[in-house]
Each structure stands twice: as structure tokens, then as C-alpha cells.
Design an enzyme around this catalytic site. Structure first.
Site, mmCIF file in Angstrom:
data_model
loop_
_atom_site.group_PDB
_atom_site.id
_atom_site.type_symbol
_atom_site.label_atom_id
_atom_site.label_comp_id
_atom_site.label_asym_id
_atom_site.label_seq_id
_atom_site.Cartn_x
_atom_site.Cartn_y
_atom_site.Cartn_z
ATOM 1 N N ASP A 1 0.805 -1.220 0.000
ATOM 2 C CA ASP A 1 0.000 0.000 0.000
ATOM 3 C C ASP A 1 0.851 1.289 0.000
ATOM 4 O O ASP A 1 1.449 1.640 1.027
ATOM 5 C CB ASP A 1 -0.947 0.003 1.215
ATOM 6 C CG ASP A 1 -2.178 0.865 0.980
ATOM 7 O OD1 ASP A 1 -2.379 1.341 -0.148
ATOM 8 O OD2 ASP A 1 -2.956 1.049 1.938
ATOM 9 N N LYS B 1 -8.172 -1.452 3.399
ATOM 10 C CA LYS B 1 -7.524 -0.134 3.543
ATOM 11 C C LYS B 1 -7.517 0.305 5.006
ATOM 12 O O LYS B 1 -6.539 0.875 5.491
ATOM 13 C CB LYS B 1 -8.277 0.877 2.666
ATOM 14 C CG LYS B 1 -7.600 2.197 2.467
ATOM 15 C CD LYS B 1 -6.288 2.106 1.718
ATOM 16 C CE LYS B 1 -6.397 2.352 0.261
ATOM 17 N NZ LYS B 1 -5.106 2.434 -0.428
ATOM 18 N N LYS C 1 -8.209 14.330 -3.287
ATOM 19 C CA LYS C 1 -8.592 13.739 -2.005
ATOM 20 C C LYS C 1 -8.499 14.748 -0.868
ATOM 21 O O LYS C 1 -7.577 15.556 -0.814
ATOM 22 C CB LYS C 1 -7.686 12.545 -1.703
ATOM 23 C CG LYS C 1 -8.174 11.741 -0.527
ATOM 24 C CD LYS C 1 -7.239 10.619 -0.191
ATOM 25 C CE LYS C 1 -6.043 11.123 0.569
ATOM 26 N NZ LYS C 1 -5.255 10.022 1.142
ATOM 27 N N LYS D 1 2.620 1.966 3.308
ATOM 28 C CA LYS D 1 1.883 2.158 4.574
ATOM 29 C C LYS D 1 2.042 0.997 5.541
ATOM 30 O O LYS D 1 2.097 1.196 6.743
ATOM 31 C CB LYS D 1 0.385 2.256 4.257
ATOM 32 C CG LYS D 1 -0.074 3.638 3.866
ATOM 33 C CD LYS D 1 -1.539 3.827 4.172
ATOM 34 C CE LYS D 1 -2.440 3.636 2.984
ATOM 35 N NZ LYS D 1 -2.263 4.579 1.890
HETATM 36 P P1 NAI Z 1 -7.911 3.216 -10.122
HETATM 37 O O1 NAI Z 1 -9.177 2.562 -9.719
HETATM 38 O O2 NAI Z 1 -7.956 4.481 -10.873
HETATM 39 O O3 NAI Z 1 -7.029 2.201 -10.956
HETATM 40 C C1 NAI Z 1 -7.017 0.844 -10.752
HETATM 41 C C2 NAI Z 1 -7.014 0.128 -12.083
HETATM 42 O O4 NAI Z 1 -6.885 -1.251 -11.846
HETATM 43 C C3 NAI Z 1 -8.286 0.314 -12.869
HETATM 44 O O5 NAI Z 1 -7.998 0.814 -14.140
HETATM 45 C C4 NAI Z 1 -8.886 -1.076 -12.946
HETATM 46 O O6 NAI Z 1 -9.570 -1.296 -14.144
HETATM 47 C C5 NAI Z 1 -7.666 -1.938 -12.793
HETATM 48 N N1 NAI Z 1 -7.848 -3.305 -12.301
HETATM 49 C C6 NAI Z 1 -8.660 -3.795 -11.343
HETATM 50 N N2 NAI Z 1 -8.473 -5.101 -11.163
HETATM 51 C C7 NAI Z 1 -7.487 -5.469 -12.017
HETATM 52 C C8 NAI Z 1 -6.834 -6.678 -12.289
HETATM 53 N N3 NAI Z 1 -7.160 -7.802 -11.671
HETATM 54 N N4 NAI Z 1 -5.864 -6.681 -13.217
HETATM 55 C C9 NAI Z 1 -5.524 -5.548 -13.873
HETATM 56 N N5 NAI Z 1 -6.114 -4.380 -13.664
HETATM 57 C C10 NAI Z 1 -7.086 -4.332 -12.741
HETATM 58 O O7 NAI Z 1 -7.096 3.382 -8.767
HETATM 59 P P2 NAI Z 1 -5.805 4.258 -8.469
HETATM 60 O O8 NAI Z 1 -6.208 5.557 -7.910
HETATM 61 O O9 NAI Z 1 -4.906 4.221 -9.632
HETATM 62 O O10 NAI Z 1 -5.172 3.415 -7.257
HETATM 63 C C11 NAI Z 1 -4.677 2.139 -7.518
HETATM 64 C C12 NAI Z 1 -4.423 1.389 -6.221
HETATM 65 O O11 NAI Z 1 -3.435 2.069 -5.472
HETATM 66 C C13 NAI Z 1 -5.647 1.260 -5.311
HETATM 67 O O12 NAI Z 1 -5.646 0.001 -4.692
HETATM 68 C C14 NAI Z 1 -5.402 2.309 -4.272
HETATM 69 O O13 NAI Z 1 -6.037 2.035 -3.054
HETATM 70 C C15 NAI Z 1 -3.899 2.230 -4.139
HETATM 71 N N6 NAI Z 1 -3.341 3.423 -3.571
HETATM 72 C C16 NAI Z 1 -3.474 4.636 -4.196
HETATM 73 C C17 NAI Z 1 -2.931 5.767 -3.625
HETATM 74 C C18 NAI Z 1 -2.998 7.099 -4.246
HETATM 75 O O14 NAI Z 1 -2.560 8.039 -3.618
HETATM 76 N N7 NAI Z 1 -3.496 7.255 -5.429
HETATM 77 C C19 NAI Z 1 -2.196 5.682 -2.378
HETATM 78 C C20 NAI Z 1 -2.198 4.394 -1.775
HETATM 79 C C21 NAI Z 1 -2.701 3.311 -2.388
HETATM 80 C C1 DG6 Z 2 -8.594 7.263 0.764
HETATM 81 O O1 DG6 Z 2 -8.067 6.981 1.978
HETATM 82 C C2 DG6 Z 2 -8.138 6.420 -0.363
HETATM 83 C C3 DG6 Z 2 -6.844 5.736 -0.227
HETATM 84 O O2 DG6 Z 2 -6.550 4.934 -1.340
HETATM 85 C C4 DG6 Z 2 -5.758 6.690 0.038
HETATM 86 O O3 DG6 Z 2 -5.859 7.848 -0.714
HETATM 87 C C5 DG6 Z 2 -4.433 6.149 -0.172
HETATM 88 O O4 DG6 Z 2 -4.371 4.913 0.452
HETATM 89 C C6 DG6 Z 2 -3.430 7.100 0.358
HETATM 90 O O5 DG6 Z 2 -3.443 7.053 1.713
HETATM 91 P P1 DG6 Z 2 -2.549 7.945 2.583
HETATM 92 O O6 DG6 Z 2 -2.974 7.611 3.983
HETATM 93 O O7 DG6 Z 2 -1.148 7.551 2.323
HETATM 94 O O8 DG6 Z 2 -2.865 9.338 2.206
#
Ligand code: NAI
Ligand code: DG6
Length: 524
Positions: free
Chosen positions: A313, A362, A403, A480
Site C-alpha cells: 500500500d 484499507k 482527495k 503504509k
Molecule cells: P484506479 O481505480 O484508478 O485504478 C485501478 C485500475 O486497476 C483500474 O484501471 C482497474 O480497471 C484496474 N484493475 C482492477 N483489477 C485489475 C486486475 N485484476 N488486473 C488488472 N487491472 C485491474 O485506482 P488508483 O487511484 O490508480 O489506485 C490504484 C491502487 O493504489 C488502489 O488500490 C489504491 O487504493 C492504491 N493506492 C493509491 C494511492 C494514491 O494516492 N493514489 C495511495 C495508496 C494506495
Molecule cells: C482514501 O483513503 C483512499 C486511499 O486509497 C488513500 O488515498 C491512499 O491509500 C493514500 O493514503 P494515505 O494515507 O497515504 O494518504
């Protein structure tokens, strides 16, 4: 595209009998000093300084590296890809606040420095870019590819993400449009039901099987061959999955996990199947989401194959602040008594997390991040005592990727007084996460080129060079809920995590750990 020249080569060299540069390697002899503590018969701690001499060997040849993202078409996937293209081409674009140029802000490797030492004449600190302490891959040179269950090309997916300025998007659109994610594996039970309408680019079969492992392995091989790559690093930035149940006989050992995949057991998640494929393929695999991808069987399999894994994460905003602030408060002797953390966000991550089981993954990763700091302060906290800690996440489509994270830290101060710290943290989530993806990939790759042996370790010598442990806890700063080798402690305090990263890299070029004693300025 020409590889970016390594500044490391020209910037500095270490003059020491303990450091040898050959054409292909940097070899250093490093004395690691620790303190061993025992209790004597009267219950008194006895602290004994201890020294272990290690030999480190760093492969100087910077390889051509592929970065394959699972979730390439998501907010993070499209943002980091566009960011690399923008940096590679040195793009500048107009915004309402004036022109902006591509940069790697938010990447500890690309955006921060470390102290090399003190300038002999002026006695001033000399700092060098973090990226240049070892011969690391430059992110501009990463070849990007990967998988997504959504088949949109990356130009359209970047529009769907609604993160970047239109003036920047216009300049990378043509290249992005040519990038289409590979079909991926989709087991609907593991992500929120509200994601189903994205899943049009899937490999046949809705539960784990050996054919899926083999298909992902051949995807990695093909990508490597097609782009003439030396190495591939794979990173999960797909949706947060629910936790997998840990079931004896199914995912508790490497052999059981492989058998469970063969038998199509329903408790093996897509992210674990990716991990297994990467381990078997020898590609480092990092999990940027919170779920328990690394079930015990996956960790054992990685150890068996000497393959590198890291997770879990991305630690981008709220938690990064938390792991710095709580460290400060508790080390200042202030008794933190509660943390209330609220988030609302409107991107697809927020939508997926509006489902209870995915939210729970999460919630776990966001909640355990202060444990070590609390446990270490036996003055403020009795054994087993913890501050109250609550985490709330709400989906609010209107705010998109912007966010909002609201935190209240409540603490007890001198003589029963109280201190309340309130933080309102607003950020484009994907613009914080993308540089972390780069750091994770660059550091993981670097770790594949570092080997060690001990001249003296617990009294015994190790004759052969070997790599670091399969579980790359050195990546903790970016994560994380850091995964650590089984039985070893988790460090959450941000400064300690950075210290580990910095000082291990310094040791590889025979430099002492960063020290803030500055005796040279205090003892004349
Ligand atoms: P998002 O939802 O925009 O992108 C995720 C992508 O994964 C989507 O395009 C979806 O179609 C694809 N997907 C789902 N299952 C799949 C699979 N089995 N194989 C291939 N592709 C698949 O999400 P985002 O914002 O890009 O975040 C991605 C991950 O990172 C999430 O789990 C989120 O919680 C985690 N994360 C994001 C943070 C951030 O600051 N943006 C921080 C911490 C964690
Ligand atoms: C809201 O908590 C969505 C999450 O996916 C967070 O944005 C992401 O895990 C980032 O978390 P943090 O605590 O590092 O800001």
C-alpha cells in the site's frame, strides 16, 4: 530514446582503502556497529557494542528496465506513464498559474538529496542528489507497459482519470493512445461489484489456475523480448482487493499455494496470482495496494526462488504525515491519546473503497502505522496501551482525484493539559502516488544489483556473496504497511525508514551512516 547518462559516475568517488572501483563493480568493506542488549542476574540491562564486517558488491552496469503495472489504465497507471513521457521529453505546458515544466517532485530518489560529507575548506555540508549515490536507473529510461481489466488506450484512460492539465495531456496524447493494456485476470469476488462495468479486457476464467500464471509469465517474457530489456519490475497499482482468508493447506505454504492455484481454489486472489507468476519469472513484484497479496505461501515461494517482493500500500499523504507527526509527538514526550482520520475522495479508488470488504483492507493498512512508536515509549504508555485510532473513508464523486484528508491528533501534555492538532490535507492523490511508484521500481531494481557477504557474522564467515532477503523491507518509506522478512520488526517511523534506505545505500559505497552529531562544529 537514448539512455540517460548516469551522473553517479562523474559526481563523486570514495577514497578509502575499504572501497574498490572496478569497471563492472563497486566493492566496499563496511563495519556495521550495533548494540546487543541482555539482562543480568539483578535485572539490569547490559549493553554491549557489536561489530560485523560486511563486504558489499554493486553491479555498476545500469540495465534497461521495463516497468509493468497491473492497473495500467487506472489513475496512478496513466498519471505515472504520462509523467515519465513528460520528463523524458522535457515538456513544458501552460496552466492558469503560468507555465509548468516536467519534474519528479515527490520522489525521494529523484527529488531529494543526501549529505555526502563536509567540505574540507569551508566546513559546509556537501549534498548530492539521492539518485546519484549509486548507479541507479533513471526513470526517464523505464519502458512502461502492463495489464488492465479495462481495455481503454492510455490517452482515453488518462482523460477518464481527470488528473492532468489538458495542456499537458495534449502533448502526450499521441504516444499514450498507442499504449493499450494487456488483458488481465479478473476474479469478480475480490474487488467491488461497482467495478464490473470496467472489466472488458479479461483473460478467460474467473478463478486462479496454472494457465493464468503461465499467461502472465509469457506476457512478461514477451514484453522483455520485444523491448530488448535486461529486467522487468512488476507493480500492482490495480484496485484494492478484499483480504484473502488464510487457510491451512491452501495458502499457508509455497507448495500448498501452487497446488491451490492448480486446483482453482477460490480463495487465491488475482494479486497473489500475479505475485506467483513474477516470483517464478524472477521479476521483482511490489504491491501498492493494501490487501494481503503476500499470503504466507507466497512469501515462502519468493524465499525459495530468491525472488524480490515488496509491499504493501503506497504511503502517499495522510499516512506519510502520520508516520512523521506521531514520531515527533511521542519522541517529544507528548502522550498522543487519539487520532481520528477522515478521508473523502471521488476517483475510482474511492468508488471501489465504498464497498465494505475493500474498505476493510484499507482500514487495516491505515490503522497499524503507529504501533512501533507507541510500543517503544515505555514512559508514556503501559504495556498494551494504545491511542484510540479511527479511520473513515467516504466516496464523494464531485472532488474526483482531489482527495481530502482530515486528521485530528489529540494529546495529553504537561500536568493534565491537552494539545489538539488538526490537519486538512488536500492533494491530487495520483500525483502523490506516481512518484512513489517510480521510487519503488528504481530501488527494487537497484537491490537486484547489490550483493553482500560477511567477514564475521555471529562469529561465522559467509564465503559466498548473496542478495538481500526476498522481502524488501528497504522499501518501507514508500509503503503504509511495510512487509518485512518473517519474524522481523516493522518500522513505521518515517525518519527511521528514510535512514535505513539512505544508510544501506551509503554502506554500499563504503560511507558511514548519516550522522547529525556534527562534532566538527562543536569540538574545537
Ligand atoms: P484506479 O481505480 O484508478 O485504478 C485501478 C485500475 O486497476 C483500474 O484501471 C482497474 O480497471 C484496474 N484493475 C482492477 N483489477 C485489475 C486486475 N485484476 N488486473 C488488472 N487491472 C485491474 O485506482 P488508483 O487511484 O490508480 O489506485 C490504484 C491502487 O493504489 C488502489 O488500490 C489504491 O487504493 C492504491 N493506492 C493509491 C494511492 C494514491 O494516492 N493514489 C495511495 C495508496 C494506495
Ligand atoms: C482514501 O483513503 C483512499 C486511499 O486509497 C488513500 O488515498 C491512499 O491509500 C493514500 O493514503 P494515505 O494515507 O497515504 O494518504
Amino acid at each position: 530514446h537514448q539512455a540517460t547518462p548516469s551522473a553517479h559516475e562523474d559526481l563523486f568517488q570514495v577514497e578509502s582503502p575499504n572501497v574498490v572501483y572496478t569497471d563492472s563493480e563497486i566493492r566496499s568493506k563496511y563495519t556495521y556497529r550495533t548494540t546487543s542488549v541482555t539482562k543480568n542476574a539483578s535485572g539490569k540491562f547490559v549493553a554491549t557494542p557489536k561489530e560485523t564486517v560486511y563486504d558489499f558488491k554493486v553491479d555498476r552496469k545500469v540495465p534497461k528496465v521495463g516497468m509493468m503495472l497491473v492497473g495500467l489504465g487506472g489513475n496512478n497507471g496513466t498519471t505515472v506513464t504520462a509523467g515519465i513521457l513528460a520528463n523524458r521529453r522535457g515538456l513544458v505546458w501552460e496552466t492558469r498559474e503560468g507555465p509548468r515544466a516536467a519534474n519528479y517532485y515527490g520522489s525521494v530518489i529523484m527529488g531529494s538529496t543526501m549529505k555526502l560529507g563536509t567540505e574540507a575548506e569551508t566546513m559546509k555540508d556537501v549534498s548530492i542528489p539521492f539518485h546519484d549515490v549509486l548507479p541507479m536507473v533513471h526513470p526517464n529510461d523505464l519502458v512502461v507497459g502492463g495489464w488492465d481489466i479495462s481495455g481503454m488506450n492510455l490517452a482515453e484512460a488518462m482523460d477518464r482519470a481527470a488528473v492532468l492539465e489538458p495542456t499537458l495531456k495534449a502533448q502526450v496524447k499521441k504516444e499514450m493512445a498507442q499504449m493499450v493494456p494487456l488483458p488481465s485476470i479478473y476474479y469478480p469476488d475480490f474487488i467491488a461489484a461497482n467495478q464490473e462495468d470496467r472489466a472488458g479486457n479479461v483473460i478467460e476464467g474467473s478463478k486462479a489456475c496454472t494457465a493464468h500464471v503461465e499467461k502472465l509469465r509469457s506476457d512478461i517474457k514477451d514484453f522483455k523480448a520485444k523491448n530488448a530489456l535486461d529486467k522487468v519490475v512488476v507493480l500492482w497499482t490495480a484496485n484494492t482487493e478484499r483480504y484473502a482468508d488464510i487457510i491451512p493447506g491452501i495458502n499457508d505454504t509455497a507448495d500448498n499455494l501452487l497446488k491451490a492455484i492448480e486446483d482453482g481454489h477460490e480463495e487465491v486472489s488475482p494479486s497473489t496470482v500475479f505475485a506467483v507468476a513474477c516470483i517464478l519469472e524472477g521479476a521483482p513484484f511490489i504491491n501498492g495496494s493494501p490487501q494481503n497479496t503476500f499470503v504466507p505461501g507466497a512469501i515462502q515461494l519468493a524465499e525459495r526462488h530468491n525472488a524480490f517482493i515488496g509491499g504493501d500500500d503506497f504511503k502517499s499523504g495522510q499516512t506519510k504525515m502520520k508516520s512523521a507527526l506521531v514520531d515527533f509527538l511521542i519522541n517529544a514526550g507528548i502522550k498522543l491519546t487519539s487520532i481520528a482520520s477522515y478521508n473523502h475522495l471521488g476517483n475510482n479508488d474511492g468508488k471501489n473503497l465504498s464497498s465494505q470488504k475493500q474498505f476493510r483492507s484499507k482500514e487495516i493498512s491505515k490503522s497499524n502505522v503507529v504501533d512501533d512508536m507507541v510500543e517503544a515509549n515505555t514512559v508514556l504508555y503501559k504495556k498494551g496501551e494504545h491511542p484510540d485510532h479511527t479511520v473513515v473513508i467516504k466516496y464523494m464523486p464531485a472532488v474526483g482525484d482531489n482527495k481530502r484528508a482530515l486528521d485530528e491528533y489529540y494529546a495529553e501534555i504537561f500536568l493534565g493539559g491537552h494539545q489538539t492538532i488538526s490537519i486538512f490535507n488536500v492533494c491530487e492523490d495520483s500525483l502523490l502516488a506516481s512518484p512513489l511508484i517510480i521510487d519503488l521500481v528504481v530501488v527494487a531494481e537497484m537491490m537486484t544489483r547489490i550483493q553482500w557477504k560477511a567477514s564475521s557474522r555471529n562469529g561465522a564467515e559467509t564465503n559466498e556473496y548473496r542478495g538481500f532477503h526476498s522481502v524488501l523491507s528497504i522499501l518501507s518509506y514508500m509503503l503504509k504497511a511495510p512487509l518485512t522478512p518473517p519474524g522481523t520488526p516493522v518500522i513505521n517511523a518515517l525518519a527511521k525508514q528514510r535512514g535505513a534506505l539512505t544508510n544501506i545505500f551509503r554502506a554500499c559505497v563504503g560511507l558511514e551512516p548519516e550522522s547529525d552529531m556534527t562534532l566538527e562544529h562543536k569540538l574545537f
